[in-house]
Write a protein that holds these residues in place. Sequence first.
Motif, PDB file in Angstrom:
ATOM      1  N   ASP A  13       0.853  -1.194   0.000  1.00  0.00           N
ATOM      2  CA  ASP A  13       0.000   0.000   0.000  1.00  0.00           C
ATOM      3  C   ASP A  13       0.883   1.236   0.000  1.00  0.00           C
ATOM      4  N   ARG A  14       0.835   1.998  -1.109  1.00  0.00           N
ATOM      5  CA  ARG A  14       1.728   3.150  -1.271  1.00  0.00           C
ATOM      6  C   ARG A  14       1.020   4.479  -1.036  1.00  0.00           C
TER       7      ARG A  14
ATOM      8  N   THR B 263       1.179  -1.110   4.590  1.00  0.00           N
ATOM      9  CA  THR B 263       1.821   0.138   4.193  1.00  0.00           C
ATOM     10  C   THR B 263       3.284  -0.070   3.783  1.00  0.00           C
TER      11      THR B 263
ATOM     12  N   PHE C  25      -0.268   7.611   1.142  1.00  0.00           N
ATOM     13  CA  PHE C  25      -0.015   8.386   2.355  1.00  0.00           C
ATOM     14  C   PHE C  25      -0.956   9.579   2.308  1.00  0.00           C
TER      15      PHE C  25
END
Length: 551
Positions: free
Chosen positions: A353-354, A445, A356
């Motif tokens: 999961d990129r 993440t 933010f």
Amino acid sequence: MGSVDESRIGLLVAEENLNEEIGPSTSVLKQQTGGWKASSLILFTELCQCIAIFGITKNLVVYLKTELLEDNVSAATNASIYMGSYFLAPLIGVYVSDAYWGNYSTIMGFCIINFTGMVTLTLLTSLSSLKQSPFFNFLGLYMISLGSGSTQPCLSAFGADQFDTTDRKEKASFFSWYYLSIKIGLVFSSTVIIWIQDNYGWTIGFSIPTLLSGIAFMCLKAGSRYYRYCKPSGSPFTRLCQVVVAASRKYMLDFPEDDSLLYHTKRESAIVQENEGSEHTPEFSFLDKAAIITSSDFSCSGALNPWRLCTVMQVEELKSILRLLPIWATLILFASVSSQESSVFVEQGMVMDRHFGSLNIPAASLSSFNVIAVVVFAPIYDKTIVPVACRITKTEGGLCHLQRAGIGLLFSMLAMLSAAFVEMKRLQIARDEGLMHQNVAVPMTIFWQIPQYVLVGVGEVFNQIGMLDFFYDQAPDSMRSLCLALALLTVSLGNYVTSFILTVVNRVTGWIPENLNEGHLDRFFFLFAGLSLFNLVVFVYCASRYRYKKK
């Protein structure tokens, strides 16, 4: 069997007295030249050079695809060949420096080649008739590769030459700041320069590296009166080959009972009497036969044939290089671990999961944490760890070169273990979420990758910086640039090792399929951790047997 020609010894001593060079003293006052005043200019030159070269290379694949319209395979292949050439170019710079020009003139000459390549590439981006010409584009690129790559070992050696041989702590500090300047240049290029190229085009994006390349040249030139210069002592490659050839020709000879009968020049004898810095050593005794004096070593006119007779100092230079090679070989796997920041680590991050907040973080951008680790930890090591280690060990540098390098190898193994544990967790989440057979990112993440990047960065502070100082310190005086070039060569070999292991492992095991959720990338990382542990054991063994050069 041949015999030692003792009648020639007196003639050689007399000849040495006649040929002794008498000229003005080359010593300079310490307060007038060298030191941090001179080395700071060299560090700034290196910083500008790094921003310029990384500003070209980091986005090179994109440039080749968008401007030269190459496909993925061709662009990646050409970029890899270009980087391989860049890290092989130091050998050319070393040869020119040691054989002909010296460090300063070599740097200046190849900076001009680099700047010319930069200008060529920048002009091509604004000329529609030539911008898609492979010939002119690659001409510019390989001029940059030759020019910039050839200066790297010369810059580091020239910077260290600004300090006295007794200033070990100052030299170690210089190499720390030298490596730090490389990392600062890397992070600036990977963020600011690439962002400008993506948003404002290639002409402006290449103009800035070109300008910085010119600034680097002018900065180095401006400090010419502050530098300490070392005269070139001849090609190190030729000197090494002469020893091998001469020893091979005399393999049937017996050693003289007295080592003093081996060929010493008058200068060597003075050095040995003063500090034993060039004393005869027992290792690789076969090579000592190159210094046995026979009548066949001379022509009819009495001239010495350097391919038949070499001095003891020349033999000891080759021995010094051979003693360094086992230590050098252990650096290749460390470089292989470091190279995974731009390959396997990125592939792992692409299936995490990129996000933010509202931002989608590029997987490759996590490498900035490696740079941050180096930028933060290098001054901490220099200003905090070294003083504490000095008080504990009662030595000037705190940790010796090999102790420092060994700690770096340990951190590289820990980085691989961290990557393996992260991948185990990622695969477990993929199984729990039913995503194993879907080539999609799992809800984990990407920031879990930060420790592995940081561990590699801390390892570089210990290993890479320590090894630069080690090779400079332990190399023969006439071959320091060559040894620093060999240190840089490990980066190129490390990339090839990673490529080789990836190919073999995937063909044999299938651990790294197109869909990583179905693979076992964790096992690949564990394999590398095991190789790193084995490499560390080999390093400890080699380091325990290594005999430091006498000062």
